[in-house]
Design a protein around this motif. Structure first.
Motif, PDB file in Angstrom:
ATOM      1  N   ARG A 151      -0.683  21.784  22.440  1.00 63.31           N
ATOM      2  CA  ARG A 151      -0.778  20.808  22.207  1.00 63.31           C
ATOM      3  C   ARG A 151      -0.311  19.843  21.739  1.00 63.31           C
ATOM      4  N   ASP A 152      -0.221  19.112  21.451  1.00 55.80           N
ATOM      5  CA  ASP A 152       1.103  17.843  20.611  1.00 55.80           C
ATOM      6  C   ASP A 152      -0.435  16.875  20.380  1.00 55.80           C
ATOM      7  N   LEU A 153      -0.195  17.683  19.342  1.00 57.46           N
ATOM      8  CA  LEU A 153      -1.695  16.709  18.238  1.00 57.46           C
ATOM      9  C   LEU A 153      -1.019  15.477  17.661  1.00 57.46           C
ATOM     10  N   TRP A 154       0.229  14.948  17.640  1.00 53.77           N
ATOM     11  CA  TRP A 154       0.374  13.272  17.126  1.00 53.77           C
ATOM     12  C   TRP A 154       0.159  12.938  18.426  1.00 53.77           C
ATOM     13  N   LYS A 155      -0.358  13.210  19.099  1.00 54.30           N
ATOM     14  CA  LYS A 155      -0.623  12.340  20.425  1.00 54.30           C
ATOM     15  C   LYS A 155      -2.434  11.669  19.902  1.00 54.30           C
ATOM     16  N   VAL A 156      -3.225  12.244  19.420  1.00 52.28           N
ATOM     17  CA  VAL A 156      -3.938  12.239  19.022  1.00 52.28           C
ATOM     18  C   VAL A 156      -3.901  11.637  18.388  1.00 52.28           C
ATOM     19  N   THR A 157      -4.869   9.960  18.360  1.00 52.32           N
ATOM     20  CA  THR A 157      -4.648   8.622  17.527  1.00 52.32           C
ATOM     21  C   THR A 157      -5.842   8.072  17.418  1.00 52.32           C
ATOM     22  N   LEU A 158      -6.402   6.685  16.207  1.00 54.44           N
ATOM     23  CA  LEU A 158      -6.979   5.763  16.015  1.00 54.44           C
ATOM     24  C   LEU A 158      -6.400   5.200  16.858  1.00 54.44           C
ATOM     25  N   GLY A 159      -5.140   4.751  16.946  1.00 53.97           N
ATOM     26  CA  GLY A 159      -4.041   3.274  17.898  1.00 53.97           C
ATOM     27  C   GLY A 159      -3.627   2.273  16.876  1.00 53.97           C
ATOM     28  N   ASP A 160      -3.339   2.023  16.878  1.00 55.38           N
ATOM     29  CA  ASP A 160      -1.921   1.188  16.567  1.00 55.38           C
ATOM     30  C   ASP A 160      -3.466  -0.121  16.083  1.00 55.38           C
ATOM     31  N   ALA A 161      -4.383  -0.958  16.705  1.00 57.29           N
ATOM     32  CA  ALA A 161      -4.882  -2.173  15.918  1.00 57.29           C
ATOM     33  C   ALA A 161      -5.895  -0.916  15.096  1.00 57.29           C
ATOM     34  N   GLN A 162      -6.292  -0.432  15.284  1.00 56.71           N
ATOM     35  CA  GLN A 162      -7.678   0.321  15.125  1.00 56.71           C
ATOM     36  C   GLN A 162      -7.042   1.233  13.508  1.00 56.71           C
ATOM     37  N   TYR A 163      -6.317   1.364  13.335  1.00 60.51           N
ATOM     38  CA  TYR A 163      -4.890   1.642  11.691  1.00 60.51           C
ATOM     39  C   TYR A 163      -5.597   0.620  10.644  1.00 60.51           C
ATOM     40  N   GLN A 164      -4.380  -0.339  11.461  1.00 60.99           N
ATOM     41  CA  GLN A 164      -4.731  -1.655  11.356  1.00 60.99           C
ATOM     42  C   GLN A 164      -5.647  -2.638  10.984  1.00 60.99           C
ATOM     43  N   TRP A 165      -6.799  -2.045  11.649  1.00 62.16           N
ATOM     44  CA  TRP A 165      -8.349  -3.006  11.036  1.00 62.16           C
ATOM     45  C   TRP A 165      -8.272  -2.566  10.032  1.00 62.16           C
ATOM     46  N   LEU A 166      -8.640  -1.005   9.600  1.00 65.41           N
ATOM     47  CA  LEU A 166      -9.584   0.216   9.272  1.00 65.41           C
ATOM     48  C   LEU A 166      -8.455   0.018   7.450  1.00 65.41           C
ATOM     49  N   LYS A 167      -7.176  -0.650   7.443  1.00 64.71           N
ATOM     50  CA  LYS A 167      -6.154  -0.884   6.596  1.00 64.71           C
ATOM     51  C   LYS A 167      -6.738  -1.804   5.932  1.00 64.71           C
ATOM     52  N   THR A 168      -6.961  -2.897   6.436  1.00 71.78           N
ATOM     53  CA  THR A 168      -7.406  -4.139   5.691  1.00 71.78           C
ATOM     54  C   THR A 168      -8.327  -4.382   5.765  1.00 71.78           C
ATOM     55  N   THR A 169      -9.576  -3.117   6.236  1.00 66.43           N
ATOM     56  CA  THR A 169     -10.518  -2.836   5.721  1.00 66.43           C
ATOM     57  C   THR A 169     -11.021  -3.225   4.358  1.00 66.43           C
ATOM     58  N   LEU A 170     -10.235  -1.842   4.575  1.00 68.71           N
ATOM     59  CA  LEU A 170     -10.746  -1.357   3.157  1.00 68.71           C
ATOM     60  C   LEU A 170      -9.784  -1.655   1.571  1.00 68.71           C
ATOM     61  N   GLU A 171      -8.666  -2.527   2.175  1.00 68.37           N
ATOM     62  CA  GLU A 171      -7.640  -3.098   1.440  1.00 68.37           C
ATOM     63  C   GLU A 171      -8.675  -3.912   1.006  1.00 68.37           C
ATOM     64  N   GLN A 172      -8.794  -4.958   1.628  1.00 61.37           N
ATOM     65  CA  GLN A 172      -9.357  -6.550   1.013  1.00 61.37           C
ATOM     66  C   GLN A 172     -10.953  -6.173   0.745  1.00 61.37           C
ATOM     67  N   SER A 173     -11.764  -4.648   0.836  1.00 63.77           N
ATOM     68  CA  SER A 173     -12.874  -5.108   0.133  1.00 63.77           C
ATOM     69  C   SER A 173     -12.919  -5.211  -1.208  1.00 63.77           C
ATOM     70  N   THR A 174     -13.924  -5.801  -1.842  1.00 66.77           N
ATOM     71  CA  THR A 174     -14.255  -5.411  -3.594  1.00 66.77           C
ATOM     72  C   THR A 174     -15.669  -4.652  -3.760  1.00 66.77           C
ATOM     73  N   ALA A 175     -16.051  -4.010  -3.203  1.00 68.04           N
ATOM     74  CA  ALA A 175     -17.195  -3.444  -2.864  1.00 68.04           C
ATOM     75  C   ALA A 175     -17.142  -2.274  -4.097  1.00 68.04           C
ATOM     76  N   LYS A 176     -17.753  -2.301  -4.349  1.00 73.36           N
ATOM     77  CA  LYS A 176     -17.860  -1.139  -5.755  1.00 73.36           C
ATOM     78  C   LYS A 176     -17.741   0.292  -4.745  1.00 73.36           C
ATOM     79  N   TYR A 177     -18.325   0.090  -4.015  1.00 75.57           N
ATOM     80  CA  TYR A 177     -18.572   2.035  -3.651  1.00 75.57           C
ATOM     81  C   TYR A 177     -18.044   1.709  -1.670  1.00 75.57           C
ATOM     82  N   LYS A 178     -17.428   2.609  -1.528  1.00 76.51           N
ATOM     83  CA  LYS A 178     -16.369   3.109   0.055  1.00 76.51           C
ATOM     84  C   LYS A 178     -17.291   4.121   0.912  1.00 76.51           C
TER      85      LYS A 178
END
Length: 327
Positions: A151-178
């Motif tokens: 199988r071509d596992l490059w086709k397995v994905t979180l998807g663009d929308a979820q990835y961008q949400w994840l990136k923004t969520t992690l970057e904008q968080s000021t929590a001490k632990y993630k």
């Protein structure tokens, strides 16, 4: 579940495959709902005193690839049962998450995040956003679980929308632990840090060639590198039914055991190049204080299997993590 409830947790997190439909002899809206009804009774043992947060797994078959444009398919039946019996967060003033409704279902409530005290909690899900089967296909429990051969596992994905949400969520968080939770690295294969360099998670092919920029245009970096860059404390995963503690580039990868294994087997240990490996059964307790995170594995035994040296409630493994500095 009663032992975990006795810890009086702020909340309880499952890690996927809690409502398997793969073994059902017939599939319809009623039969698919049955595992959710059964587990609602079981999980109420802790759910009556602590909120329950779910992570989607491969054996739930709640996945994009199972949609057929109608309301009569296993993905719609599974997610509808999940949403009606175990309502999960939708985006509001407290939670962020998947805001895209799906026909015949509405909001999936499959990925979401919130901050509680000193910690950010993030649940992610590849199954609803990958156009191809992530792991086993319906009716074939083993397909995809032996390393993705053919199988071509490059086709397995979180998807663009979820990835961008994840990136923004992690970057904008000021929590001490993630903390990030998913059923598994990429949602498939076996291993933890051992496969974290592959495909959209790490950027490389099996042959060691980095093809991330070509395969994921518009993505800033692979998922593991995003974890490193944004200071993720622990990535929690399941799938492999074994307790394994690993670290990579400052990120702890914690694989969780089968919580009710009457055989106490060390499943899939060959997939992990780590000495910190323990079998089920038991649960993992995460304690957060301003100064540190403590992760503890609490073993459980059937009464007939207890001995003078091994009793339910024993502390089998524990470690602490200090806040990351300079991020």
């Amino acid at each position: 579940l009663l032992a975990a409830a006795a810890d009086r947790p702020d909340f309880y997190v499952t890690i996927g495959d809690d409502f398997s439909v793969d073994t059902l002899r017939t599939l319809d809206a009623n039969t698919v709902r049955e595992p959710y009804l059964h587990q609602r009774y079981c999980l109420s043992l802790i759910g009556q005193s602590a909120p329950i947060f779910l992570v989607n797994g491969n054996h739930e078959q709640a996945a994009m690839c199972n949609l057929d444009g109608t309301a009569n398919n296993v993905a719609v039946w599974a997610q509808t049962a999940r949403n009606s019996l175990f309502p999960q967060p939708a985006e509001d003033a407290f939670y962020s998450g998947d805001a895209q409704p799906v026909e015949h279902i509405g909001l999936l409530r499959d990925y979401y995040a919130w901050t509680w005290g000193d910690a950010l909690f993030v649940m992610i899900d590849p199954y609803w956003h990958s156009p191809v089967p992530v792991d086993n296909t319906l009716g074939s429990r083993d397909k995809g679980e032996k390393g993705g051969e053919g199988r071509d596992l490059w086709k397995v994905t979180l998807g663009d929308a979820q990835y961008q949400w994840l990136k923004t969520t992690l970057e904008q968080s000021t929590a001490k632990y993630k903390f990030v939770f998913a059923h598994h690295v990429m949602g498939t294969m076996r291993g933890g840090t051992d496969i974290a360099d592959l495909y959209e998670w790490g950027g490389e092919d099996r042959d060691g060639i980095n093809r991330f920029a070509e395969q994921r245009p518009g993505w800033a970096m692979p998922i593991h590198q995003l974890f490193v860059r944004t200071g993720v404390t622990v990535f929690f995963q399941g799938h492999d039914h074994i307790f394994v503690h690993q670290q990579l580039d400052g990120v702890t990868y914690q694989t969780l055991p089968l919580p009710a294994d009457p055989y106490y087997k060390l499943y899939n240990d060959q997939a992990y190049q780590s000495s910190d490996k323990l079998p089920g059964s038991g649960y993992t307790r995460v304690t957060v204080t301003p100064d540190k995170v403590t992760v503890s594995y609490i073993r459980q035994y059937l009464p007939k299997d207890e001995t003078a040296d091994h009793k339910s409630g024993e502390l089998a493994f524990s470690y602490t993590i200090a806040p990351r500095r300079g991020l």
